[in-house]
Design a protein around this motif. Sequence first.
Motif, PDB file in Angstrom:
ATOM      1  N   ALA A   1      33.526  31.868  38.537  1.00 27.56           N
ATOM      2  CA  ALA A   1      33.485  32.961  39.504  1.00 27.56           C
ATOM      3  C   ALA A   1      34.026  34.258  38.921  1.00 27.56           C
ATOM      4  O   ALA A   1      33.765  35.339  39.462  1.00 27.56           O
ATOM      5  N   ALA A   2      34.761  34.164  37.807  1.00 26.63           N
ATOM      6  CA  ALA A   2      35.327  35.371  37.182  1.00 26.63           C
ATOM      7  C   ALA A   2      34.246  36.366  36.767  1.00 26.63           C
ATOM      8  O   ALA A   2      34.537  37.547  36.561  1.00 26.63           O
ATOM      9  N   MET A   3      32.989  35.907  36.660  1.00 30.80           N
ATOM     10  CA  MET A   3      31.888  36.826  36.338  1.00 30.80           C
ATOM     11  C   MET A   3      31.770  37.945  37.375  1.00 30.80           C
ATOM     12  O   MET A   3      31.228  39.008  37.086  1.00 30.80           O
ATOM     13  N   ALA A   4      32.285  37.680  38.586  1.00 33.45           N
ATOM     14  CA  ALA A   4      32.195  38.682  39.662  1.00 33.45           C
ATOM     15  C   ALA A   4      33.558  39.269  40.014  1.00 33.45           C
ATOM     16  O   ALA A   4      33.727  39.830  41.098  1.00 33.45           O
ATOM     17  N   ASP A   5      34.510  39.154  39.103  1.00 35.02           N
ATOM     18  CA  ASP A   5      35.856  39.689  39.371  1.00 35.02           C
ATOM     19  C   ASP A   5      35.793  41.158  39.773  1.00 35.02           C
ATOM     20  O   ASP A   5      35.056  41.952  39.174  1.00 35.02           O
ATOM     21  N   GLY A   6      36.586  41.510  40.790  1.00 36.61           N
ATOM     22  CA  GLY A   6      36.708  42.899  41.208  1.00 36.61           C
ATOM     23  C   GLY A   6      35.588  43.393  42.110  1.00 36.61           C
ATOM     24  O   GLY A   6      35.590  44.558  42.522  1.00 36.61           O
ATOM     25  N   MET A   7      34.644  42.528  42.440  1.00 36.05           N
ATOM     26  CA  MET A   7      33.508  42.955  43.256  1.00 36.05           C
ATOM     27  C   MET A   7      33.728  42.553  44.717  1.00 36.05           C
ATOM     28  O   MET A   7      34.457  41.600  45.001  1.00 36.05           O
ATOM     29  N   ASN A   8      33.076  43.277  45.634  1.00 37.21           N
ATOM     30  CA  ASN A   8      33.148  42.861  47.036  1.00 37.21           C
ATOM     31  C   ASN A   8      32.288  41.611  47.238  1.00 37.21           C
ATOM     32  O   ASN A   8      31.522  41.210  46.352  1.00 37.21           O
TER      33      ASN A   8
END
Length: 371
Positions: free
Chosen positions: A260-267
């Motif tokens: 899931a870190a591929m989407a870190d910082g995203m809403n």
Amino acid sequence: MEAIWAVGLMTGTVLDGNIDVALIKTDGERIEDFGTYTLAPYPQSIRTLLEETLRQARTWNFTGPEPAIFREAEESLTRAQSAAVKNLVESYGLAMADIGVVGFHGQTVLHRAPQVGRLGQTRQLGDGALMHSILGTKVAYDFRSADMRAGGQGAPLSAAYHAALLRDADASGDTAVLNLGGVANITWWDGKDNVVAFDTGPANAPLNDFIKSKGLGEMDRDGALARTGTVDEAKLAKLLQHPYLAKPYPKSLDRFDFGAAMADGMNAEDGAALLTAFTVAAVGKALDLLPRRPKRLVVSGGGRHNPTIMAMLASRVGVEAVPAEALGWKGDAVEAECFAFLAVRVLRGLPISFPTTTGVPQPMRGGRLAG
């Protein structure tokens, strides 16, 4: 050999809280009767135990003695899955004495693909001898270890069953089977002697973990978040440079190789859109590796319930994607049916993995038999 009744069990690495249990009648080459299927929910206590087991397995990483929690989890899940088998068989009007073999995959807690100069390693929790003592029926288990000791990937093992399904559906090579579980894998058969299978990339695991991390439930139900989000195409293009995606098959993945870190910082919406698009685009790259690009994908596993994934397969990959039910298959049952099918092959001494599916030097028998 005449066809026999066999039960298959599967619990995926996505830990959706269910045991997949399927009953089929087969000789290990053709399917005579698709029998029945159920999802048997784990009690929450076992689900919590398995989540902690997976966490400790990643820390252990095949170094030193196994965590003590493995033994506790193994006994708990074996007893729960034994009860699920008995319930399914009896609900269908059969007795355990009518069952020729049970295919007990067990719970994968860690899978490390082979690397140059190093054999791969895999660990599935599941006590075949205990299940045999409870059910009184032959139990095939530990399906992956022999393949890995011979230098194979240990996965995917679904190719023989997918090819048997395709034999009755489309033997032209224009249709491939895509399974979207925690990880995605594909099987392509040319209608003759060539079966190719490999893990394409992630499927539901990173997306589910991302949604959980946002406190929004277990999954992106109906693909609703991804559908309303915007895919960051620049970020997606960068993710698609991952060397695994261009690597030739045979190849396999652990559930946590893409996270899931591929989407870190995203809403939530944009993160779900990115992770969904990445899963789909990775499938597209996989199709380009096949001997011939299929025109149609028959999709099994939980991912086929996600309309956004299914729509993106058409729009981003340019392939017709249909759920397994379109061919009369039970899309949630395919993996469990597969291990019933493989159990009969173990019983008959037939190979369960092949050079073009796991990379073993020659077609390999596998699995252990209790009873």
